[in-house]
Design an enzyme around this catalytic site. Structure first.
Site, PDB file in Angstrom:
ATOM      1  N   ARG A   1       0.109  -8.360  -8.294  1.00 56.62           N
ATOM      2  CA  ARG A   1       1.372  -9.075  -8.098  1.00 56.62           C
ATOM      3  C   ARG A   1       1.220 -10.128  -7.005  1.00 56.62           C
ATOM      4  O   ARG A   1       0.356 -10.050  -6.142  1.00 56.62           O
ATOM      5  CB  ARG A   1       2.500  -8.123  -7.752  1.00 56.62           C
ATOM      6  CG  ARG A   1       2.347  -7.432  -6.406  1.00 56.62           C
ATOM      7  CD  ARG A   1       3.094  -8.118  -5.272  1.00 56.62           C
ATOM      8  NE  ARG A   1       2.744  -7.519  -3.983  1.00 56.62           N
ATOM      9  CZ  ARG A   1       1.840  -7.993  -3.168  1.00 56.62           C
ATOM     10  NH1 ARG A   1       1.140  -9.073  -3.493  1.00 56.62           N
ATOM     11  NH2 ARG A   1       1.579  -7.404  -2.013  1.00 56.62           N
TER      12      ARG A   1
ATOM     13  N   GLU B   1       8.847 -10.457   2.574  1.00 57.22           N
ATOM     14  CA  GLU B   1       7.609  -9.825   3.048  1.00 57.22           C
ATOM     15  C   GLU B   1       7.888  -8.858   4.185  1.00 57.22           C
ATOM     16  O   GLU B   1       8.662  -9.160   5.099  1.00 57.22           O
ATOM     17  CB  GLU B   1       6.644 -10.921   3.522  1.00 57.22           C
ATOM     18  CG  GLU B   1       5.211 -10.636   3.204  1.00 57.22           C
ATOM     19  CD  GLU B   1       4.951 -10.693   1.704  1.00 57.22           C
ATOM     20  OE1 GLU B   1       4.761  -9.612   1.107  1.00 57.22           O
ATOM     21  OE2 GLU B   1       4.929 -11.797   1.146  1.00 57.22           O
ATOM     22  N   HIS B   2       7.258  -7.694   4.116  1.00 56.09           N
ATOM     23  CA  HIS B   2       7.420  -6.639   5.114  1.00 56.09           C
ATOM     24  C   HIS B   2       8.865  -6.155   5.183  1.00 56.09           C
ATOM     25  O   HIS B   2       9.319  -5.677   6.226  1.00 56.09           O
ATOM     26  CB  HIS B   2       6.933  -7.106   6.491  1.00 56.09           C
ATOM     27  CG  HIS B   2       5.447  -7.208   6.592  1.00 56.09           C
ATOM     28  ND1 HIS B   2       4.632  -6.132   6.834  1.00 56.09           N
ATOM     29  CD2 HIS B   2       4.626  -8.283   6.457  1.00 56.09           C
ATOM     30  CE1 HIS B   2       3.365  -6.536   6.856  1.00 56.09           C
ATOM     31  NE2 HIS B   2       3.338  -7.836   6.620  1.00 56.09           N
TER      32      HIS B   2
ATOM     33  N   GLY C   1      -8.715  -7.015  -1.598  1.00 55.19           N
ATOM     34  CA  GLY C   1      -8.441  -7.467  -0.242  1.00 55.19           C
ATOM     35  C   GLY C   1      -7.800  -8.832  -0.164  1.00 55.19           C
ATOM     36  O   GLY C   1      -7.768  -9.438   0.911  1.00 55.19           O
TER      37      GLY C   1
ATOM     38  N   GLY D   1      -4.555  -9.493  -0.931  1.00 56.95           N
ATOM     39  CA  GLY D   1      -3.116  -9.432  -0.770  1.00 56.95           C
ATOM     40  C   GLY D   1      -2.358  -9.560  -2.071  1.00 56.95           C
ATOM     41  O   GLY D   1      -1.171  -9.889  -2.076  1.00 56.95           O
TER      42      GLY D   1
ATOM     43  N   SER E   1      -4.250  -5.233  -5.339  1.00 59.07           N
ATOM     44  CA  SER E   1      -5.329  -4.641  -6.136  1.00 59.07           C
ATOM     45  C   SER E   1      -5.249  -3.114  -6.110  1.00 59.07           C
ATOM     46  O   SER E   1      -5.544  -2.458  -7.113  1.00 59.07           O
ATOM     47  CB  SER E   1      -6.694  -5.107  -5.618  1.00 59.07           C
ATOM     48  OG  SER E   1      -6.872  -4.757  -4.249  1.00 59.07           O
TER      49      SER E   1
ATOM     50  N   ASP F   1       4.808  -3.004  -4.535  1.00 56.27           N
ATOM     51  CA  ASP F   1       3.633  -3.250  -5.376  1.00 56.27           C
ATOM     52  C   ASP F   1       3.614  -2.362  -6.611  1.00 56.27           C
ATOM     53  O   ASP F   1       3.346  -2.814  -7.728  1.00 56.27           O
ATOM     54  CB  ASP F   1       2.357  -3.043  -4.559  1.00 56.27           C
ATOM     55  CG  ASP F   1       2.211  -4.056  -3.439  1.00 56.27           C
ATOM     56  OD1 ASP F   1       3.056  -4.959  -3.345  1.00 56.27           O
ATOM     57  OD2 ASP F   1       1.253  -3.922  -2.652  1.00 56.27           O
TER      58      ASP F   1
END
Length: 393
Positions: free
Chosen positions: A36, A42-43, A132, A134, A137, A183
């Site tokens: 995605r 974010e956060h 890795g 972002g 994965s 995610d």
């Protein structure tokens, strides 16, 4: 040019060939789950807030079959993984975290949290989601494993929300990452040509159309790797929890800008105030952004993306010089609507919303001026996890 995203049918055939070569037999079940990109928000997910991701055509495929006995054999095609590309899992001692390569902990965690009885199996994992970067994965792997277990055994009767929560728990317990729910949600529930406005407190989804052919989503990988099990991510989460406790809130979801004045009045830690400021403002931006996309107000949405990046850089302190440079270089080009870091930060990718006629100019500007070696992906919102048929499509 951007990276060519492999056709799903071709990727499936590659994965089946790897299985044949490794196990010397035919796989019987085939599933995939997408990575995605988060457009904004974010956060905020682990703070009970709002996020707006979309599923990607970058996917993780698993092919395989049941195996007699109590041992599962899992092989990954990723040559960059630690120690070994194969893991042997004893299904009777699946909670033992001390054996096997590090990547297999994600698989082990999903099996341990699977809602139902997971049989032993043989499987191959093959992915186009950058590790890795972002782009989730780990969630793509977790969701693909869960979907695969449903296919080889008796499908669990759990809701999609509970399946996503099981995958999240696997990451908490076995990978040591206290991630939010975003995610896993979008990997299960993505839709073609639609972003998802996820309410992470109520666990609900509102689909937001992204259908204008003039508008493109460009992902730029800085190729700076982040490691979420480091202290930075956990520290941010604890700082948010501290702010909520000081405000006597269940989470920062309920906090307002007036609460920031209260935190200042009681001389709360400056970093705690800054973290709360980001979450409060980011929730507002995300809700406003959803309305703007519904109205086709892409200029307004781009402005919110820029504000989001500045907040992540200055108040949440999770950006880095490479991400800042990529955002600035994108914004130099006419036709770019907005750009921001995406994902947990400390490296990884940026996401840029722009007109289609500006894509090549943006990539050229970044290639000429960026100090690293970027990778580009032009992506449309895609479907969530699904079963694949054994046919030539």
């Amino acid at each position: 040019m951007s990276e060519k995203i492999p056709n799903v049918a071709a990727l499936l055939e590659e994965t089946k060939t790897i299985f044949r070569n490794h196990f010397n037999e035919e796989p019987l079940q085939f599933v995939y789950a997408p990575g995605r990109v988060n457009l904004i928000g974010e956060h905020t997910d682990y703070n009970g807030g709002f996020v707006m991701p979309m599923a990607l055509p970058l996917i993780t495929i698993i092919v395989g079959k049941k195996n007699n006995g109590s041992k599962s054999y899992v092989y990954t095609s990723a040559s960059t993984v630690d120690t070994s590309q194969e893991a042997i899992l004893d299904m009777e001692h699946i909670t033992d975290k001390s054996t096997g390569p590090k990547w297999s902990l994600y698989v082990r965690g999903v099996i341990a949290n699977y809602i139902g009885t997971a049989p032993a199996f043989k499987a191959v994992i093959h992915s186009t989601v950058p590790i890795g970067g972002g782009l989730a994965s780990s969630a793509a792997l977790e969701v693909a494993v869960y979907y695969f277990l449903d296919e080889i055994g008796e499908p669990s009767k759990a809701t999609v929300v509970n399946r996503a929560l099981a995958c999240q728990q696997a990451e908490h317990e076995y990978a040591g990452v206290p991630c939010g729910i975003m995610d896993q949600f979008v990997s299960f529930m993505g839709k073609t040509r639609q972003a998802l406005l996820i309410d992470c407190q109520k666990m609900t989804v509102d689909y937001i159309p992204l259908t204008d052919p003039r508008i493109v989503v460009l992902i730029t990988n800085s190729n700076v790797k982040h490691e979420l099990t480091g202290g930075e991510y956990s520290t941010r989460r604890k700082q948010c929890e501290e702010a909520a406790q000081l405000l006597k809130r269940v989470s920062l979801r309920e906090a307002t800008t007036h609460d920031l004045d209260y935190l200042k009045s009681i001389n709360a830690n400056e970093e705690v105030i800054k973290r709360a400021k980001h979450v409060i403002s980011e929730n507002r931006r995300t809700k406003e952004g959803a309305e703007m996309l519904k109205q086709g107000n892409y200029m307004g949405f781009g402005r919110l993306m820029a504000e989001s990046h500045n907040s992540l850089r200055d108040d949440y302190n999770v950006s880095c010089s490479e991400l800042d440079d990529l955002v600035e270089l994108a914004m130099e080009v006419e036709g770019v609507l907005g750009s921001r870091m995406t994902g947990a930060g400390f490296g990884g990718c940026t996401v840029t919303l722009l007109f289609s006629n500006a894509v090549e100019k943006v990539m050229d500007n970044i290639r000429r001026k960026y100090k690293g070696v970027p990778t580009f992906y032009i992506c449309e919102p895609s479907e969530g996890a699904a079963k694949l048929c054994d046919c030539r499509i």
